[in-house]
Design a protein around this motif. Structure first.
Motif, PDB file in Angstrom:
ATOM      1  N   LEU A 146      38.094  49.759  23.328  1.00  0.00           N
ATOM      2  CA  LEU A 146      39.749  50.241  23.281  1.00  0.00           C
ATOM      3  C   LEU A 146      40.435  49.485  22.334  1.00  0.00           C
ATOM      4  N   LEU A 147      40.083  48.317  21.901  1.00  0.00           N
ATOM      5  CA  LEU A 147      40.363  47.623  20.614  1.00  0.00           C
ATOM      6  C   LEU A 147      40.110  48.353  19.438  1.00  0.00           C
ATOM      7  N   LEU A 148      38.998  48.744  19.315  1.00  0.00           N
ATOM      8  CA  LEU A 148      38.492  49.315  18.179  1.00  0.00           C
ATOM      9  C   LEU A 148      39.107  50.289  17.575  1.00  0.00           C
ATOM     10  N   VAL A 149      39.474  51.421  18.718  1.00  0.00           N
ATOM     11  CA  VAL A 149      39.666  52.597  18.525  1.00  0.00           C
ATOM     12  C   VAL A 149      41.452  52.401  18.276  1.00  0.00           C
ATOM     13  N   SER A 150      42.033  51.378  18.980  1.00  0.00           N
ATOM     14  CA  SER A 150      43.524  51.112  18.643  1.00  0.00           C
ATOM     15  C   SER A 150      43.633  50.504  17.275  1.00  0.00           C
ATOM     16  N   ALA A 151      42.482  49.507  16.626  1.00  0.00           N
ATOM     17  CA  ALA A 151      42.812  49.072  15.254  1.00  0.00           C
ATOM     18  C   ALA A 151      42.438  50.159  14.318  1.00  0.00           C
ATOM     19  N   SER A 212      41.813  43.495  12.753  1.00  0.00           N
ATOM     20  CA  SER A 212      40.536  42.496  12.684  1.00  0.00           C
ATOM     21  C   SER A 212      41.029  41.165  13.484  1.00  0.00           C
ATOM     22  N   PHE A 213      42.074  40.451  13.293  1.00  0.00           N
ATOM     23  CA  PHE A 213      42.139  39.099  13.556  1.00  0.00           C
ATOM     24  C   PHE A 213      42.248  39.052  15.125  1.00  0.00           C
ATOM     25  N   PHE A 214      43.332  39.581  15.630  1.00  0.00           N
ATOM     26  CA  PHE A 214      43.586  39.639  16.900  1.00  0.00           C
ATOM     27  C   PHE A 214      42.337  40.161  17.691  1.00  0.00           C
ATOM     28  N   PRO A 215      42.055  41.310  17.482  1.00  0.00           N
ATOM     29  CA  PRO A 215      40.947  41.888  18.430  1.00  0.00           C
ATOM     30  C   PRO A 215      39.805  41.041  18.357  1.00  0.00           C
ATOM     31  N   ALA A 216      39.180  40.463  17.354  1.00  0.00           N
ATOM     32  CA  ALA A 216      38.222  39.550  17.247  1.00  0.00           C
ATOM     33  C   ALA A 216      38.332  38.229  18.176  1.00  0.00           C
ATOM     34  N   ALA A 217      39.571  37.789  17.747  1.00  0.00           N
ATOM     35  CA  ALA A 217      39.908  36.573  18.514  1.00  0.00           C
ATOM     36  C   ALA A 217      39.788  36.834  20.148  1.00  0.00           C
ATOM     37  N   TYR A 218      40.137  37.858  20.719  1.00  0.00           N
ATOM     38  CA  TYR A 218      40.202  38.063  22.331  1.00  0.00           C
ATOM     39  C   TYR A 218      38.607  38.120  22.446  1.00  0.00           C
ATOM     40  N   LEU A 219      37.933  39.167  21.826  1.00  0.00           N
ATOM     41  CA  LEU A 219      36.560  39.423  22.050  1.00  0.00           C
ATOM     42  C   LEU A 219      35.658  38.125  21.978  1.00  0.00           C
ATOM     43  N   LEU A 220      35.755  37.113  21.130  1.00  0.00           N
ATOM     44  CA  LEU A 220      35.064  35.854  20.772  1.00  0.00           C
ATOM     45  C   LEU A 220      35.605  34.708  21.327  1.00  0.00           C
ATOM     46  N   ASP A 221      36.821  35.053  22.231  1.00  0.00           N
ATOM     47  CA  ASP A 221      37.558  34.178  23.007  1.00  0.00           C
ATOM     48  C   ASP A 221      37.798  32.988  22.149  1.00  0.00           C
ATOM     49  N   GLU A 222      38.181  33.104  20.994  1.00  0.00           N
ATOM     50  CA  GLU A 222      38.821  32.062  20.130  1.00  0.00           C
ATOM     51  C   GLU A 222      40.133  31.992  19.897  1.00  0.00           C
ATOM     52  N   GLY A 223      40.651  30.782  19.683  1.00  0.00           N
ATOM     53  CA  GLY A 223      42.145  30.351  19.440  1.00  0.00           C
ATOM     54  C   GLY A 223      42.953  30.390  20.629  1.00  0.00           C
ATOM     55  N   TRP A 227      44.903  35.940  23.791  1.00  0.00           N
ATOM     56  CA  TRP A 227      45.367  37.021  24.748  1.00  0.00           C
ATOM     57  C   TRP A 227      46.394  38.126  23.734  1.00  0.00           C
ATOM     58  N   ILE A 228      46.790  37.711  22.579  1.00  0.00           N
ATOM     59  CA  ILE A 228      47.524  38.915  21.901  1.00  0.00           C
ATOM     60  C   ILE A 228      46.749  39.969  21.364  1.00  0.00           C
ATOM     61  N   GLY A 229      45.307  39.596  21.363  1.00  0.00           N
ATOM     62  CA  GLY A 229      44.574  40.843  21.033  1.00  0.00           C
ATOM     63  C   GLY A 229      44.785  42.191  22.139  1.00  0.00           C
ATOM     64  N   LEU A 230      45.025  41.767  23.304  1.00  0.00           N
ATOM     65  CA  LEU A 230      45.367  42.642  24.125  1.00  0.00           C
ATOM     66  C   LEU A 230      46.587  43.656  23.948  1.00  0.00           C
ATOM     67  N   LEU A 231      47.192  43.198  22.977  1.00  0.00           N
ATOM     68  CA  LEU A 231      48.686  44.107  22.729  1.00  0.00           C
ATOM     69  C   LEU A 231      48.135  45.042  21.611  1.00  0.00           C
ATOM     70  N   THR A 232      46.975  45.086  21.082  1.00  0.00           N
ATOM     71  CA  THR A 232      46.502  45.947  20.011  1.00  0.00           C
ATOM     72  C   THR A 232      46.982  47.465  20.517  1.00  0.00           C
ATOM     73  N   PRO A 233      46.658  47.911  21.772  1.00  0.00           N
ATOM     74  CA  PRO A 233      46.718  49.306  21.946  1.00  0.00           C
ATOM     75  C   PRO A 233      48.454  49.546  21.839  1.00  0.00           C
ATOM     76  N   VAL A 234      49.068  48.531  22.361  1.00  0.00           N
ATOM     77  CA  VAL A 234      50.683  48.866  22.278  1.00  0.00           C
ATOM     78  C   VAL A 234      51.251  48.950  20.878  1.00  0.00           C
ATOM     79  N   VAL A 235      50.443  47.897  19.823  1.00  0.00           N
ATOM     80  CA  VAL A 235      50.800  47.940  18.454  1.00  0.00           C
ATOM     81  C   VAL A 235      50.403  49.569  18.125  1.00  0.00           C
ATOM     82  N   ALA A 236      49.342  49.828  18.438  1.00  0.00           N
ATOM     83  CA  ALA A 236      48.801  51.005  17.972  1.00  0.00           C
ATOM     84  C   ALA A 236      49.663  52.283  18.075  1.00  0.00           C
ATOM     85  N   VAL A 237      50.288  52.273  19.395  1.00  0.00           N
ATOM     86  CA  VAL A 237      51.151  53.481  19.709  1.00  0.00           C
ATOM     87  C   VAL A 237      52.497  53.047  19.276  1.00  0.00           C
TER      88      VAL A 237
END
Length: 259
Positions: A146-151, A212-223, A227-237
């Motif tokens: 979902l994060l990839l599609v949203s990106a 790139s950054f926020f989805p990667a941070a969520y998937l890699l559990d870094e930073g 959790w901001i990476g989960l907002l990627t679909p909202v930002v996409a819309v």
């Protein structure tokens, strides 16, 4: 969708008539991405991490940007012709057809370099994730997709909005869109290495960081703010709605050929 794919197929067949040009462009695109990886390898050979981010984490960001750009080039390259279509009055044809103008414009051209970017970007993402300590669960796998599609949607929306700015400009070339696209290259690196002003630009004004950054941070559990990476679909819309609104608003200003 059927009409859209047929239009893209027609442009692809026209492009394949020049086989040498086709292969040169495809190989050149692959080499550009290889040079990026070589650059990163040389960089991380001198430093252990980039502000806490490892080599493979940055490769993941590079791959996400490459994949998003590849989808844009292969399926929506016509967006980069909006300025020319406005200047030459080509939108006249689109306006009288029973088919959304924005889709006609987007499918007006195909960028075969996008295919190379998709393949190489996918390989970079897969290799980076394979070398990262990610605990995969069904939820994380679905979230990652979902994060990839949203990106990709975010990148396409920014392309559409910045190219639609040509309705307010007189140039037949999308200089403004190219300038914004260049800024987007900064999203290949961790957002944390930039000053506060640039973080605000890449995270809010032009949300390339959500490509790139926020989805990667969520998937890699870094930073700390992963959790901001989960907002990627909202930002996409949000980006998609704004981009379509800008295009429709600009279309009202269209006055056919000539300026």
């Amino acid at each position: 969708m059927r009409i859209y794919l047929r239009l893209l197929g027609a442009h692809l067949r026209a492009l394949l008539e020049y086989e040498a040009d086709f292969w040169i462009l495809a190989v050149a695109t692959v080499l550009m991405q290889v040079v990026n990886v070589v650059f990163l390898a040389a960089l991380f050979a001198k430093i252990p991490s980039l502000n806490g981010w490892t080599f493979w984490a940055v490769v993941l960001m590079f791959g996400a940007v490459a994949l998003a750009e590849g989808v844009g080039s292969l399926f929506f390259e016509g967006m980069w012709r909006i300025a020319w279509q406005i200047n030459m009055g080509e939108l006249d044809y689109f306006l009288v057809r029973p088919y959304p103008v924005v889709l006609q414009s987007s499918s007006a051209e195909i960028g075969i370099n996008g295919l190379s970017n998709i393949v190489v970007g996918g390989i970079m993402i897969g290799t980076a994730l394979a070398h990262s300590e990610v605990t995969w669960t069904p939820w994380r796998a679905v979230a990652g997709l979902l994060l990839l599609v949203s990106a990709i949607v975010i990148k396409l929306a920014i392309n559409l909005a910045t190219n639609a700015a040509s309705f307010w400009l007189s140039s037949p070339s999308p200089y403004f869109a190219f300038a914004v696209h260049t800024i987007g290259d900064l999203a290949r690196f961790p957002l944390s290495i930039y000053p506060a002003a640039l973080k605000a630009v890449l995270g809010i004004v032009l949300p390339f960081a959500f490509v790139s950054f926020f989805p990667a941070a969520y998937l890699l559990d870094e930073g700390t703010n992963r959790w901001i990476g989960l907002l990627t679909p909202v930002v996409a819309v949000y980006c998609a709605v704004i981009a379509l609104a800008v295009f429709k608003r600009g279309l009202r200003r269209y006055e056919s050929a000539g300026n």
